[in-house]
Design a protein around this motif. Structure first.
Motif, mmCIF file in Angstrom:
data_model
loop_
_atom_site.group_PDB
_atom_site.id
_atom_site.type_symbol
_atom_site.label_atom_id
_atom_site.label_comp_id
_atom_site.label_asym_id
_atom_site.label_seq_id
_atom_site.Cartn_x
_atom_site.Cartn_y
_atom_site.Cartn_z
ATOM 1 N N PHE A 1 -7.997 6.036 -3.351
ATOM 2 C CA PHE A 1 -8.304 6.699 -4.624
ATOM 3 C C PHE A 1 -7.569 6.025 -5.774
ATOM 4 C CE2 PHE A 1 -6.812 9.724 -7.814
ATOM 5 C CZ PHE A 1 -8.004 10.245 -8.287
ATOM 6 N N LEU A 2 -6.264 5.829 -5.606
ATOM 7 C CA LEU A 2 -5.456 5.251 -6.674
ATOM 8 C C LEU A 2 -5.818 3.791 -6.930
ATOM 9 C CD1 LEU A 2 -1.986 6.794 -5.709
ATOM 10 C CD2 LEU A 2 -3.528 7.548 -7.528
ATOM 11 N N ARG A 3 -6.077 3.043 -5.860
ATOM 12 C CA ARG A 3 -6.395 1.626 -6.050
ATOM 13 C C ARG A 3 -7.747 1.453 -6.745
ATOM 14 N NH1 ARG A 3 -3.720 -2.637 -4.751
ATOM 15 N NH2 ARG A 3 -2.321 -1.388 -3.465
ATOM 16 N N ASN A 4 -8.701 2.285 -6.434
ATOM 17 C CA ASN A 4 -9.994 2.205 -7.119
ATOM 18 C C ASN A 4 -9.832 2.451 -8.616
ATOM 19 O OD1 ASN A 4 -11.414 1.604 -4.795
ATOM 20 N ND2 ASN A 4 -11.980 3.722 -4.383
ATOM 21 N N PHE A 5 -8.989 3.418 -8.966
ATOM 22 C CA PHE A 5 -8.714 3.669 -10.389
ATOM 23 C C PHE A 5 -8.030 2.454 -10.998
ATOM 24 C CE2 PHE A 5 -6.001 5.008 -13.864
ATOM 25 C CZ PHE A 5 -6.821 5.837 -14.611
ATOM 26 N N ALA B 1 1.559 13.269 -0.230
ATOM 27 C CA ALA B 1 1.463 12.386 -1.393
ATOM 28 C C ALA B 1 0.747 13.035 -2.564
ATOM 29 C CB ALA B 1 0.727 11.107 -1.013
ATOM 30 N N VAL B 2 0.176 14.190 -2.361
ATOM 31 C CA VAL B 2 -0.566 14.865 -3.414
ATOM 32 C C VAL B 2 0.163 16.144 -3.819
ATOM 33 C CG1 VAL B 2 -2.820 13.936 -2.833
ATOM 34 C CG2 VAL B 2 -1.998 15.942 -1.624
ATOM 35 N N PRO B 3 0.029 16.545 -5.099
ATOM 36 C CA PRO B 3 -0.834 15.941 -6.116
ATOM 37 C C PRO B 3 -0.310 14.588 -6.598
ATOM 38 C CG PRO B 3 0.542 17.647 -7.086
ATOM 39 C CD PRO B 3 0.759 17.721 -5.611
ATOM 40 N N SER B 4 -1.250 13.698 -6.939
ATOM 41 C CA SER B 4 -0.920 12.391 -7.485
ATOM 42 C C SER B 4 -1.729 12.160 -8.756
ATOM 43 C CB SER B 4 -1.238 11.280 -6.480
ATOM 44 O OG SER B 4 -0.445 11.393 -5.331
ATOM 45 N N THR B 5 -1.158 11.376 -9.667
ATOM 46 C CA THR B 5 -1.877 11.038 -10.892
ATOM 47 C C THR B 5 -1.792 9.540 -11.141
ATOM 48 O OG1 THR B 5 0.035 11.321 -12.350
ATOM 49 C CG2 THR B 5 -1.298 13.263 -11.914
ATOM 50 N N GLU C 1 0.816 -1.213 0.000
ATOM 51 C CA GLU C 1 0.000 0.000 0.000
ATOM 52 C C GLU C 1 0.851 1.265 0.000
ATOM 53 O OE1 GLU C 1 -3.515 0.005 2.476
ATOM 54 O OE2 GLU C 1 -3.263 -2.130 2.904
ATOM 55 N N VAL C 2 0.278 2.308 -0.567
ATOM 56 C CA VAL C 2 0.986 3.563 -0.799
ATOM 57 C C VAL C 2 1.451 4.229 0.491
ATOM 58 C CG1 VAL C 2 0.629 5.942 -1.582
ATOM 59 C CG2 VAL C 2 -0.085 4.028 -3.030
ATOM 60 N N GLN C 3 0.630 4.223 1.526
ATOM 61 C CA GLN C 3 0.971 4.926 2.762
ATOM 62 C C GLN C 3 2.172 4.305 3.467
ATOM 63 O OE1 GLN C 3 -1.700 3.077 2.365
ATOM 64 N NE2 GLN C 3 -2.074 1.782 4.134
ATOM 65 N N GLU D 1 -4.927 19.386 0.410
ATOM 66 C CA GLU D 1 -5.409 19.571 1.773
ATOM 67 C C GLU D 1 -5.361 18.298 2.610
ATOM 68 O OE1 GLU D 1 -9.274 21.216 1.396
ATOM 69 O OE2 GLU D 1 -8.587 23.111 0.555
ATOM 70 N N THR D 2 -5.296 17.132 1.975
ATOM 71 C CA THR D 2 -5.339 15.890 2.747
ATOM 72 C C THR D 2 -3.959 15.498 3.266
ATOM 73 O OG1 THR D 2 -5.915 13.549 2.709
ATOM 74 C CG2 THR D 2 -5.066 14.478 0.660
ATOM 75 N N ASP D 3 -3.903 15.106 4.529
ATOM 76 C CA ASP D 3 -2.693 14.553 5.121
ATOM 77 C C ASP D 3 -2.837 13.042 5.321
ATOM 78 O OD1 ASP D 3 -1.257 16.973 5.386
ATOM 79 O OD2 ASP D 3 -2.404 17.485 7.181
ATOM 80 N N ASN D 4 -3.961 12.505 4.905
ATOM 81 C CA ASN D 4 -4.241 11.089 5.071
ATOM 82 C C ASN D 4 -3.842 10.344 3.806
ATOM 83 O OD1 ASN D 4 -5.253 8.532 5.495
ATOM 84 N ND2 ASN D 4 -7.204 9.242 6.338
ATOM 85 N N VAL D 5 -2.656 9.711 3.835
ATOM 86 C CA VAL D 5 -2.162 9.023 2.644
ATOM 87 C C VAL D 5 -2.995 7.784 2.347
ATOM 88 C CG1 VAL D 5 -0.103 8.115 1.493
ATOM 89 C CG2 VAL D 5 0.133 9.898 3.221
ATOM 90 N N LYS D 6 -3.652 7.238 3.355
ATOM 91 C CA LYS D 6 -4.538 6.100 3.121
ATOM 92 C C LYS D 6 -5.656 6.489 2.164
ATOM 93 C CE LYS D 6 -6.303 1.983 3.822
ATOM 94 N NZ LYS D 6 -5.675 0.767 3.271
ATOM 95 N N GLU D 7 -6.127 7.724 2.225
ATOM 96 C CA GLU D 7 -7.147 8.187 1.287
ATOM 97 C C GLU D 7 -6.594 8.212 -0.135
ATOM 98 O OE1 GLU D 7 -8.561 11.957 2.569
ATOM 99 O OE2 GLU D 7 -9.512 11.200 4.389
#
Length: 333
Positions: free
Chosen positions: A124-128, A95-99, A82-84, A114-120
């Motif tokens: 996002f990335l895994r759903n894509f 971790a943002v911006p991410s593409t 996982e990314v985090q 604005e997010t500090d939650n890398v799990k989010e």
């Protein structure tokens, strides 16, 4: 100077690993160019997220394709699912911006800062990735030279090169590759056995499961289990009566993340990925210490046993990590 962190989200089979080099130009181009555009600054180098599987090779191709140097470091010292679990994210780098982009030119972006939650970000990335066949290129917010120096694991490519060289030299000299691996990495041979049971399934974009091994040679009469989520997570005794039960209770634990639990084919001494597991495979299990950066209390909150569903297991260091240096030092004299 900015360094762009790039990797492929997942490859599941040998075919897809080959495809990650042959058909990945669109993923690479669109994902990284989007980051270029967002930052409005020059990105001077490529930097790998993990030194594991094809994600240790795809950044080489990425750097060559873009005409940029590749930094000899990574953020895991191994592979995590996982990314985090990247070291610089654990230590507060955003971790943002991410593409995320696939080989057909589809691009999705998480541009909020604005997010500090890398799990989010991971979600996002895994759903894509799931929606696009689990074959996508990912670029994270560029990081600086100082962040690489302070928050990453250095000389990872050099480490992998030396390990491979040690195995090749052992074969050439007709000595034991297993001994060479242990000597090179301060590793420990924990088990040798035949794979007698395998429960493996896809869930949430991960390859999850459990394998059972029945010992041979010095391990005759002993049975162990290894749980995995893309990578091997925990090595423990297999209790009597649980031979066909993937949810069975564990016995004594011999190793657990973040330390590496590595399977090596006993015939050709090649590493065995969880996707390559099959009934009857004869393997050696080698334990390798994790990088100290991934064993801090802060890191263990993200990559330790409880993060993978083992709240009752305490990580115990299996040995000292071998300090690394650049392979260039051996040839630039």
């Amino acid at each position: 100077m900015l360094y762009c962190v790039f990797f492929f989200f997942k490859q599941k089979t040998a075919y897809e690993m080959l495809r990650s080099l042959v058909g990945s130009e669109m993923c690479i181009r669109d994902s990284i160019r989007t980051i270029f555009s967002k930052e409005g600054k020059e990105i001077t180098s490529i930097f790998m997220a993990e030194i594991g599987g094809m994600n240790s090779l795809s950044p080489l191709y990425t750097a060559a394709l873009l005409g940029l140097p590749l930094i000899d470091a990574d953020t895991m010292g191994r592979a995590y699912p996982e990314v985090q679990m990247c070291s610089h994210f654990i230590q507060g780098v955003k971790a943002v911006p991410s593409t995320c982009s696939d080989e057909k030119g589809n691009v999705d972006q998480l541009m909020t800062t604005e997010t500090d939650n890398v799990k989010e970000v991971e979600t996002f990335l895994r759903n894509f990735a799931i929606a696009h066949g689990l074959f996508v290129g990912v670029s994270f917010a560029p990081i600086t030279k100082q962040q690489i120096l302070e928050k990453t694991i250095h000389f990872s490519l050099s480490r992998a090169w030396r390990l491979g060289k040690s195995i090749l030299e052992a074969r050439h000299n007709m000595t034991s590759p297993l001994d060479a691996i242990q000597a090179r990495e301060n590793g420990k041979l924990a088990f040798q056995g035949k794979l007698t049971y395998l429960f493996r399934h896809e869930q949430g974009g991960f390859t999850k499961g459990v394998m059972h091994l029945e010992g041979f040679d010095q391990y005759v009469g002993k049975k162990v289990r290894i749980d995995f989520q893309n990578e091997n997570l925990i090595l423990a005794d297999l209790l009597p009566g649980d031979e066909q039960n993937p949810e069975g209770k564990r016995g004594e634990v011999y190793a657990v993340v973040p330390d590496l639990i590595c399977l090596v084919d006993n015939e050709n001494y090649q590493p065995i990925l969880t996707e390559d597991l099959r009934f009857g495979l004869r393997v050696s299990v080698i334990l390798i210490p994790s990088a100290p950066m991934m064993e801090t209390p802060q890191a263990l909150e993200v990559v330790g046993p409880k993060c993978f569903g083992y709240p009752d297991v305490v990580h115990k260091r299996i040995g000292g990590f071998v300090a690394q240096h650049s392979v260039i030092d051996e040839f630039d004299k």
